[in-house]
Design an enzyme around this catalytic site. Sequence first.
Site, PDB file in Angstrom:
ATOM      1  N   SER A 156      41.788  32.635  25.118  1.00  0.00           N
ATOM      2  CA  SER A 156      40.759  33.115  23.825  1.00  0.00           C
ATOM      3  C   SER A 156      41.096  34.415  23.777  1.00  0.00           C
ATOM      4  O   SER A 156      41.383  35.211  24.765  1.00  0.00           O
ATOM      5  CB  SER A 156      39.438  32.982  24.067  1.00  0.00           C
ATOM      6  N   TYR A 196      31.761  33.284  29.387  1.00  0.00           N
ATOM      7  CA  TYR A 196      32.878  32.577  28.645  1.00  0.00           C
ATOM      8  C   TYR A 196      34.369  33.497  28.493  1.00  0.00           C
ATOM      9  O   TYR A 196      35.296  33.258  29.090  1.00  0.00           O
ATOM     10  CB  TYR A 196      32.620  32.469  27.188  1.00  0.00           C
TER      11      TYR A 196
HETATM   12  N1  LIG Z   1      37.006  27.771  17.915  1.00  0.00           N
HETATM   13  C1  LIG Z   1      37.001  29.070  18.188  1.00  0.00           C
HETATM   14  O1  LIG Z   1      36.695  30.035  17.602  1.00  0.00           O
HETATM   15  C2  LIG Z   1      37.876  29.306  19.382  1.00  0.00           C
HETATM   16  C3  LIG Z   1      38.482  30.660  19.762  1.00  0.00           C
HETATM   17  C4  LIG Z   1      38.851  31.066  20.962  1.00  0.00           C
HETATM   18  C5  LIG Z   1      39.230  29.943  21.782  1.00  0.00           C
HETATM   19  N2  LIG Z   1      38.731  28.757  21.547  1.00  0.00           N
HETATM   20  C6  LIG Z   1      39.014  27.716  22.631  1.00  0.00           C
HETATM   21  O2  LIG Z   1      39.822  26.699  22.163  1.00  0.00           O
HETATM   22  C7  LIG Z   1      39.427  25.657  22.969  1.00  0.00           C
HETATM   23  C8  LIG Z   1      39.284  24.202  22.050  1.00  0.00           C
HETATM   24  O3  LIG Z   1      37.919  24.587  21.334  1.00  0.00           O
HETATM   25  P1  LIG Z   1      37.871  24.088  19.820  1.00  0.00           P
HETATM   26  O4  LIG Z   1      37.490  25.389  19.249  1.00  0.00           O
HETATM   27  O5  LIG Z   1      38.744  23.480  19.370  1.00  0.00           O
HETATM   28  O6  LIG Z   1      36.247  23.439  19.873  1.00  0.00           O
HETATM   29  P2  LIG Z   1      35.781  21.996  19.455  1.00  0.00           P
HETATM   30  O7  LIG Z   1      36.155  21.522  18.169  1.00  0.00           O
HETATM   31  O8  LIG Z   1      34.503  22.041  19.960  1.00  0.00           O
HETATM   32  O9  LIG Z   1      36.581  21.000  20.640  1.00  0.00           O
HETATM   33  C9  LIG Z   1      36.384  21.022  21.816  1.00  0.00           C
HETATM   34  C10 LIG Z   1      37.087  20.083  22.626  1.00  0.00           C
HETATM   35  O10 LIG Z   1      36.602  19.998  24.050  1.00  0.00           O
HETATM   36  C11 LIG Z   1      36.146  18.800  24.252  1.00  0.00           C
HETATM   37  N3  LIG Z   1      35.261  18.954  25.595  1.00  0.00           N
HETATM   38  C12 LIG Z   1      34.052  19.756  25.619  1.00  0.00           C
HETATM   39  N4  LIG Z   1      33.534  19.516  26.835  1.00  0.00           N
HETATM   40  C13 LIG Z   1      34.157  18.488  27.405  1.00  0.00           C
HETATM   41  C14 LIG Z   1      34.050  17.813  28.831  1.00  0.00           C
HETATM   42  N5  LIG Z   1      32.986  18.184  29.634  1.00  0.00           N
HETATM   43  N6  LIG Z   1      34.923  17.052  29.078  1.00  0.00           N
HETATM   44  C15 LIG Z   1      36.051  16.795  28.332  1.00  0.00           C
HETATM   45  N7  LIG Z   1      36.242  17.299  27.259  1.00  0.00           N
HETATM   46  C16 LIG Z   1      35.387  18.271  26.714  1.00  0.00           C
HETATM   47  C17 LIG Z   1      35.610  18.360  23.227  1.00  0.00           C
HETATM   48  O11 LIG Z   1      35.692  16.653  23.235  1.00  0.00           O
HETATM   49  P3  LIG Z   1      34.252  16.013  23.464  1.00  0.00           P
HETATM   50  O12 LIG Z   1      33.040  16.741  22.945  1.00  0.00           O
HETATM   51  O13 LIG Z   1      34.853  14.748  22.830  1.00  0.00           O
HETATM   52  O14 LIG Z   1      34.411  15.673  25.012  1.00  0.00           O
HETATM   53  C18 LIG Z   1      36.385  18.522  22.097  1.00  0.00           C
HETATM   54  O15 LIG Z   1      37.524  17.872  21.979  1.00  0.00           O
HETATM   55  C19 LIG Z   1      38.339  25.840  23.849  1.00  0.00           C
HETATM   56  O16 LIG Z   1      38.749  26.011  25.093  1.00  0.00           O
HETATM   57  C20 LIG Z   1      37.356  27.161  23.331  1.00  0.00           C
HETATM   58  O17 LIG Z   1      37.108  28.105  24.277  1.00  0.00           O
HETATM   59  C21 LIG Z   1      38.140  28.418  20.667  1.00  0.00           C
END
Ligand SMILES: NC(=O)c1ccc[n+]([C@@H]2O[C@H](COP(=O)([O-])OP(=O)(O)OC[C@H]3O[C@@H](n4cnc5c(N)ncnc54)[C@H](OP(=O)(O)O)[C@@H]3O)[C@@H](O)[C@H]2O)c1
Length: 264
Positions: free
Chosen positions: A138, A152
Site C-alpha cells: 500500500s 496497517y
Molecule cells: N482499497 C484500498 O484503498 C487499498 C489501498 C492500498 C492497499 N490495499 C490492499 O489491497 C489488498 C486488497 O484489498 P481490496 O482493497 O481489494 O479490499 P477488499 O475488496 O475488501 O478485498 C479484500 C480481499 O481479502 C480477502 N480476505 C480478507 N480477510 C481474509 C482472510 N481472513 N482469509 C482469506 N482472505 C481474506 C477478502 O475475501 P473474503 O472476505 O471472501 O475472505 C477479499 O477477497 C489488501 O491487501 C489491501 O490492504 C487496498
Amino acid sequence: MPTILITGASAGIGAALARVYAEKGWDLILTARREAALTALAEEIWKTHGQTATVITADLADPNAPAQLVAAITERGLTVDGLINNAGFSRTDGFLTTDPAAHDAMLQVMLLAPVALSRLLMPGMVQRGFGRIINVASLAGHMPATGGDTLYGPIKSFLIKASQGLWLEARGTGVHVTALCPGYTLTEFHDVNGSREEVSAAYPAWMWQTAEHVARVGYEACEANRPQVTPGAMNNVMKALAKLLPNGAALKMVGGHAERLDRL
Ligand SMILES: NC(=O)c1ccc[n+]([C@@H]2O[C@H](COP(=O)([O-])OP(=O)(O)OC[C@H]3O[C@@H](n4cnc5c(N)ncnc54)[C@H](OP(=O)(O)O)[C@@H]3O)[C@@H](O)[C@H]2O)c1
C-alpha cells in the site's frame, strides 16, 4: 499455460488481478473465504477468457492455512507459476480499543501468510526458471504510520521491504517480484473496515483509483520486474513528500489524515 494463485480474489483488487491475468492467458487458483463470490468469478473468467480458474477456499487468519492451501493445490496436480499475496483488511478503531484477536488476524493474513506462501511456492519457481510474485502492499507502507489503523502501515512497510529482499535474491532466476502499493482504491475495503462514509467525505473522487487500473499497473510492473510500483501520479507525489520531509513534518501530514477521519 502458466497458473497463478491469487489470495483475496473474491473482491476488489484481487478479483481485478484475476481478470487481468486471465486476459493475458494465465490459468488461476482463486482463494478467499467466500466461496460463492470465487465461483462466480471463476465462471465469468471461463466464459470471457476461456481460462481455467480453480477455487479453493481458505481463511488465511488460520496459521495452518498456507500449508493446507498448498497441499490442496498439489493434490489437484496443479503447479504454481505465480503468486499474488493480496488478501487484506484494516481495523480503524485504534490500537487499544481493537480486539487483540483482530490484530493477530491482520498480522497473520497480511504478513505471515505472504511469507509462508512465498517460502512454500518460490523454490519451485526458481527451480523451473520462471515465476511471478506480487505482494499487494500500500501507499501506506511508504508513509509514516497513522493513528487509528496503527498496525496497517507497518505491515505494508514490511511487505515492501520483504519484496525488495526477495527481488534481490531472485535476480537472474526468471522469478520476478513486485510490491504493488496502491493509494485509495474503489473496492470493498472501506466498507469492511467501516470507514466508507468518512473517507468518501474526506477525500475527493480524483484521489480514488479503480481496482482494474491498479491491477493493470501491477501486472505491467511485475512483467518488467520492478521491485515496487505505486499507481497514480498523486500517490507518487505523496510518497516522495513522505521521503523528503523531516520526520516531524511527515508525521504532521498523516496526523492530519487521522483528524480528517475523526479517529484521534
Ligand atoms: N482499497 C484500498 O484503498 C487499498 C489501498 C492500498 C492497499 N490495499 C490492499 O489491497 C489488498 C486488497 O484489498 P481490496 O482493497 O481489494 O479490499 P477488499 O475488496 O475488501 O478485498 C479484500 C480481499 O481479502 C480477502 N480476505 C480478507 N480477510 C481474509 C482472510 N481472513 N482469509 C482469506 N482472505 C481474506 C477478502 O475475501 P473474503 O472476505 O471472501 O475472505 C477479499 O477477497 C489488501 O491487501 C489491501 O490492504 C487496498
